[in-house]
Design a protein around this motif. Structure first.
Motif, PDB file in Angstrom:
ATOM      1  N   ALA A 178      13.905 -11.369  -2.917  1.00 20.14           N
ATOM      2  CA  ALA A 178      14.858 -10.898  -2.121  1.00 20.14           C
ATOM      3  C   ALA A 178      14.777 -11.900  -0.918  1.00 20.14           C
ATOM      4  N   ASP A 179      14.089 -12.929  -0.916  1.00 23.46           N
ATOM      5  CA  ASP A 179      13.872 -13.897   0.141  1.00 23.46           C
ATOM      6  C   ASP A 179      15.264 -14.305   0.602  1.00 23.46           C
ATOM      7  N   GLY A 180      15.311 -14.381   1.836  1.00 26.41           N
ATOM      8  CA  GLY A 180      16.461 -14.792   2.405  1.00 26.41           C
ATOM      9  C   GLY A 180      17.795 -13.649   2.620  1.00 26.41           C
ATOM     10  N   GLY A 181      17.506 -12.322   1.946  1.00 24.62           N
ATOM     11  CA  GLY A 181      18.402 -11.521   1.915  1.00 24.62           C
ATOM     12  C   GLY A 181      17.845 -10.137   2.235  1.00 24.62           C
ATOM     13  N   TYR A 182      18.278  -9.074   1.656  1.00 27.17           N
ATOM     14  CA  TYR A 182      17.725  -7.643   1.801  1.00 27.17           C
ATOM     15  C   TYR A 182      17.047  -7.090   0.418  1.00 27.17           C
ATOM     16  N   LEU A 183      16.135  -6.324   0.913  1.00 24.25           N
ATOM     17  CA  LEU A 183      15.497  -5.448  -0.309  1.00 24.25           C
ATOM     18  C   LEU A 183      15.575  -4.017   0.277  1.00 24.25           C
ATOM     19  N   PHE A 184      16.025  -3.241  -0.737  1.00 22.43           N
ATOM     20  CA  PHE A 184      16.567  -1.775  -0.386  1.00 22.43           C
ATOM     21  C   PHE A 184      15.541  -1.077  -1.097  1.00 22.43           C
ATOM     22  N   LEU A 185      14.532  -0.258  -0.479  1.00 21.62           N
ATOM     23  CA  LEU A 185      13.690   0.432  -1.088  1.00 21.62           C
ATOM     24  C   LEU A 185      14.049   1.888  -0.783  1.00 21.62           C
ATOM     25  N   ASP A 186      14.567   2.715  -2.187  1.00 19.25           N
ATOM     26  CA  ASP A 186      14.932   4.008  -1.876  1.00 19.25           C
ATOM     27  C   ASP A 186      13.851   4.869  -2.241  1.00 19.25           C
ATOM     28  N   GLU A 187      13.971   6.170  -1.693  1.00 17.44           N
ATOM     29  CA  GLU A 187      12.773   7.337  -2.038  1.00 17.44           C
ATOM     30  C   GLU A 187      11.633   6.564  -1.366  1.00 17.44           C
ATOM     31  N   ILE A 188      11.669   5.956  -0.218  1.00 16.97           N
ATOM     32  CA  ILE A 188      10.484   5.154   0.435  1.00 16.97           C
ATOM     33  C   ILE A 188       9.232   6.129   0.668  1.00 16.97           C
ATOM     34  N   HIS A 189       9.592   7.294   0.740  1.00 12.61           N
ATOM     35  CA  HIS A 189       8.453   8.536   1.178  1.00 12.61           C
ATOM     36  C   HIS A 189       7.611   8.457  -0.262  1.00 12.61           C
ATOM     37  N   ARG A 190       7.896   8.085  -1.518  1.00  8.55           N
ATOM     38  CA  ARG A 190       7.210   8.137  -2.628  1.00  8.55           C
ATOM     39  C   ARG A 190       6.289   6.869  -2.719  1.00  8.55           C
ATOM     40  N   LEU A 191       6.354   6.002  -1.619  1.00  8.47           N
ATOM     41  CA  LEU A 191       5.484   4.934  -1.503  1.00  8.47           C
ATOM     42  C   LEU A 191       4.131   5.513  -0.981  1.00  8.47           C
ATOM     43  N   SER A 192       2.926   4.916  -1.796  1.00  7.28           N
ATOM     44  CA  SER A 192       1.597   5.460  -1.221  1.00  7.28           C
ATOM     45  C   SER A 192       1.190   4.806   0.183  1.00  7.28           C
ATOM     46  N   SER A 193       0.459   5.509   0.639  1.00 11.24           N
ATOM     47  CA  SER A 193      -0.067   5.306   2.067  1.00 11.24           C
ATOM     48  C   SER A 193      -0.486   3.521   2.196  1.00 11.24           C
ATOM     49  N   GLU A 194      -1.361   3.286   1.034  1.00 16.45           N
ATOM     50  CA  GLU A 194      -1.679   1.848   1.083  1.00 16.45           C
ATOM     51  C   GLU A 194      -0.587   0.850   1.028  1.00 16.45           C
TER      52      GLU A 194
END
Length: 247
Positions: A178-194
């Protein structure tokens, strides 16, 4: 054509559906009489078209009318002039925030159009020129990998050979793609704390490390968009939330 005439013409190009003399005057910060004067001058040389009804409406000749891909993408977003006006203004401000824009956390129930809003933000960034017209737009649904945070980390940041069993060669992650553009992370709450911490470190510095290599920092110019159906105050780390406005 003088500067004021150019401003009037540009305003009509930017908001083709708000095209009465009064609406254009408000957008330009000019009096109605002054705006009418310049519009009539432009009409006399066939730069704009004047309707015969009341109120008078102004439009561009068909040959010079902006094509859909040249117009502000937010202008056609349902609710942009109503219930979503504030959210849309926040998104637009995030895109234009100096020097490189801000990430956005989009909240709302399933099916309300979070992914569509994310795509529109990217389209707006292209329209404004803050990213290239062919800049990448990469999408990842974190829920697909919620039960395997290490795999999710490897997808985001990439890994080097030997980082884990089965890592037989170096592989770049989505931050590289995604360098130079956008990264969309859907359901970001499922990402671990780490992984939230690692992502925050990247947001803060612009550098990240691939799995299995804590020595080689890699730079990437990525704009982050995130979406969640949950309350960000409850599911996202404070360090992560404070860097992104909510929409």
């Amino acid at each position: 054509m003088n500067d004021t005439q150019k401003s009037v013409l540009n305003s009509l190009q930017q908001q083709p559906t708000h095209n009465t003399t009064t609406e254009l005057a408000a957008a330009l910060g000019l009096s109605r009489s002054v705006t009418s004067h310049y519009l009539n001058q432009l009409a006399a040389v066939h730069k704009v078209h004047k309707s015969g009804g009341r109120p008078v409406r102004w439009s561009l000749p068909e040959a010079t009318a902006p094509q859909p891909d040249q117009a502000d993408p937010f202008a056609y977003f349902i609710g942009a002039k109503g219930s979503l006006h504030k959210a849309i203004k926040q998104c637009a401000a995030a895109v234009m925030y100096p020097p490189n824009g801000l990430g956005v956390i989009i909240t709302g129930n399933s099916g309300v159009g979070k992914s569509y809003l994310a795509q529109t933000i990217v389209d707006y960034a292209r329209y404004k020129g803050t990213i290239a017209a062919d800049a990448p737009y990469v999408v990842l649904n974190c829920a697909d990998y919620a039960n395997n945070p290490e795999l999710l980390s490897s997808l985001l940041f990439g890994y080097v050979r030997g980082a884990y069993t089965g890592a037989e060669k170096d592989k770049e992650g989505l931050l590289h793609q995604a360098d130079g553009g956008y990264l969309f992370l859907d359901e970001i709450h499922r990402l671990s704390s780490e992984n939230q911490e690692k992502l925050f470190s990247f947001i803060d510095s612009g550098f990240y490390y691939r799995m299995g290599d804590n020595q080689t920092a890699i730079h990437s110019d990525v704009h982050l968009l995130c979406a969640t159906t949950e309350d960000p105050q409850k599911v996202l780390l404070t360090t992560f939330r404070r860097r992104s406005p909510f929409a």
